[in-house]
Design an enzyme around this catalytic site. Structure first.
Site, mmCIF file in Angstrom:
data_model
loop_
_atom_site.group_PDB
_atom_site.id
_atom_site.type_symbol
_atom_site.label_atom_id
_atom_site.label_comp_id
_atom_site.label_asym_id
_atom_site.label_seq_id
_atom_site.Cartn_x
_atom_site.Cartn_y
_atom_site.Cartn_z
ATOM 1 N N ARG A 131 -2.324 -3.284 -18.868
ATOM 2 C CA ARG A 131 -1.941 -3.297 -17.440
ATOM 3 C C ARG A 131 -0.516 -3.793 -17.245
ATOM 4 N NH1 ARG A 131 -6.134 -6.405 -13.946
ATOM 5 N NH2 ARG A 131 -4.602 -5.929 -12.345
ATOM 6 N N TYR A 145 5.360 0.908 -1.264
ATOM 7 C CA TYR A 145 5.930 0.080 -0.197
ATOM 8 C C TYR A 145 6.146 -1.334 -0.698
ATOM 9 C CZ TYR A 145 0.870 -0.842 0.647
ATOM 10 O OH TYR A 145 -0.473 -1.125 0.516
ATOM 11 N N PRO A 146 7.189 -1.976 -0.188
ATOM 12 C CA PRO A 146 7.402 -3.371 -0.541
ATOM 13 C C PRO A 146 6.703 -4.282 0.470
ATOM 14 C CG PRO A 146 9.331 -2.531 0.609
ATOM 15 C CD PRO A 146 8.305 -1.423 0.608
ATOM 16 N N ASP A 148 5.801 -8.671 1.708
ATOM 17 C CA ASP A 148 5.926 -10.129 1.618
ATOM 18 C C ASP A 148 4.597 -10.759 2.000
ATOM 19 O OD1 ASP A 148 8.653 -10.091 1.092
ATOM 20 O OD2 ASP A 148 9.240 -10.517 3.163
ATOM 21 N N LYS A 149 4.448 -12.012 1.641
ATOM 22 C CA LYS A 149 3.356 -12.810 2.205
ATOM 23 C C LYS A 149 4.003 -13.717 3.258
ATOM 24 C CE LYS A 149 -0.335 -11.733 -0.428
ATOM 25 N NZ LYS A 149 -0.872 -12.380 -1.621
#
Ligand code: VOV
Length: 249
Positions: A131, A145-146, A148-149
């Site tokens: 992986r 797609y990018p 954030d948290k």
């Protein structure tokens, strides 16, 4: 506020998502010979990248992108970031690149978190190693797609306790598992490398499964409370044999 425990990551190959737009009016003005030569040169370069994949020293995917954000995606993975820089420069020097405009790019590294298992146990696990060094699925469709948290008020991922984050990630994984065989995901980490914290690359045989999965995940607590998203890019896998028809004018 006392610091919460960070999560250790296990990292694999570096990844470059290189999105380009074709300058069709310039391309149409090129002579037939020039066009043929440019396609042949790209074909050879893509052949080299496929050779590297066969030797398991990286991976390569080529996609057409739908919508106005880009026309093409060249995706490469390599053991080092320097190799990505080199291949990008080589690509930029090709004849065909003269007819391509940069649309978007994303630099990241394949990442697994250690919420569920210890980093040292992951080192000798062949499934985990596969992986971390993935051969990109030869599935029909790609979605990138990018993200954030979020770190705002009550919904600050980076202020949540480790166990709570692990619980939320477990639930996230359970939703994802429902899509086994329908959607494959590759999460790449990009803190310090690019403008967002993670890149999400998904593969599907049926494009509608992206929407189904992403919609369902919006209701998972981790996405509902913490996820912030960048632009979505969606496209279709192509082969070297498709170059001629893609570029025919
Ligand atoms: C096929 C779908 C699928 C599956 C099975 C899956 C499973 C898992 C597992 C088990 C784990 C945790 C271990 C690891 O591997 O790190 C993750 C991790 C992660 N995921 Fe995921 N995810 C999926 C799919 C999936 C999607 C569609 C998204 C986008 C979110 C959305 O709302 O649009 C996503 C995001 C992430 C991220 C950003 C991380 C890293 C977060 C961090 O804080 O470290 N992911 N993911």
């Amino acid at each position: 506020m006392p610091a919460v425990q960070a999560v250790e990551t296990v990292d694999g190959w570096y990844c470059l998502h290189d999105f380009r737009t074709v300058n069709w009016s310039a391309w149409k003005k090129a002579s037939e010979d020039e066009r043929k030569q440019a396609i042949e040169e790209l074909n050879q370069l893509m052949g080299d990248w496929e050779g590297i994949e066969k030797e398991k020293n990286g991976s390569f995917g080529f996609y057409t992108i739908v919508g106005q954000k880009a026309d093409l995606l060249f995706m490469n993975l390599r053991p080092t970031m320097e190799e990505l820089t080199e291949l990008e420069t080589k690509f930029n020097k090709t004849k065909l690149a003269e007819y391509l405009e940069p649309a978007y790019s994303y630099v990241s590294v394949v990442e697994l978190s250690t919420y569920m298992s210890k980093a040292e146990d992951m080192e000798n696990n062949p499934e985990i190693q596969a992986r971390l060094h993935p051969i990109l699925p030869k599935w029909n469709h790609v979605c990138f797609y990018p993200m954030d948290k979020r770190r705002a008020g009550e919904d600050n991922w980076y202020a949540e306790e480790f166990d709570e984050r692990a619980r939320l990630m477990y639930d996230h994984g359970m939703t994802g598992r429902k899509y086994a065989g329908k959607v494959r995901q590759m999460i790449t980490g990009s803190m310090g490398f690019d403008d967002w914290e993670w890149g999400v690359t998904l593969y599907a045989h049926d494009v509608l499964q992206f929407k189904k999965l992403i919609y369902e995940m919006r209701f998972d607590e981790v996405s509902a409370r913490f996820a912030e998203f960048g632009s979505f890019y969606i496209g279709h896998r192509k082969e070297r044999d498709d170059l001629e028809s893609i570029f025919s004018v």
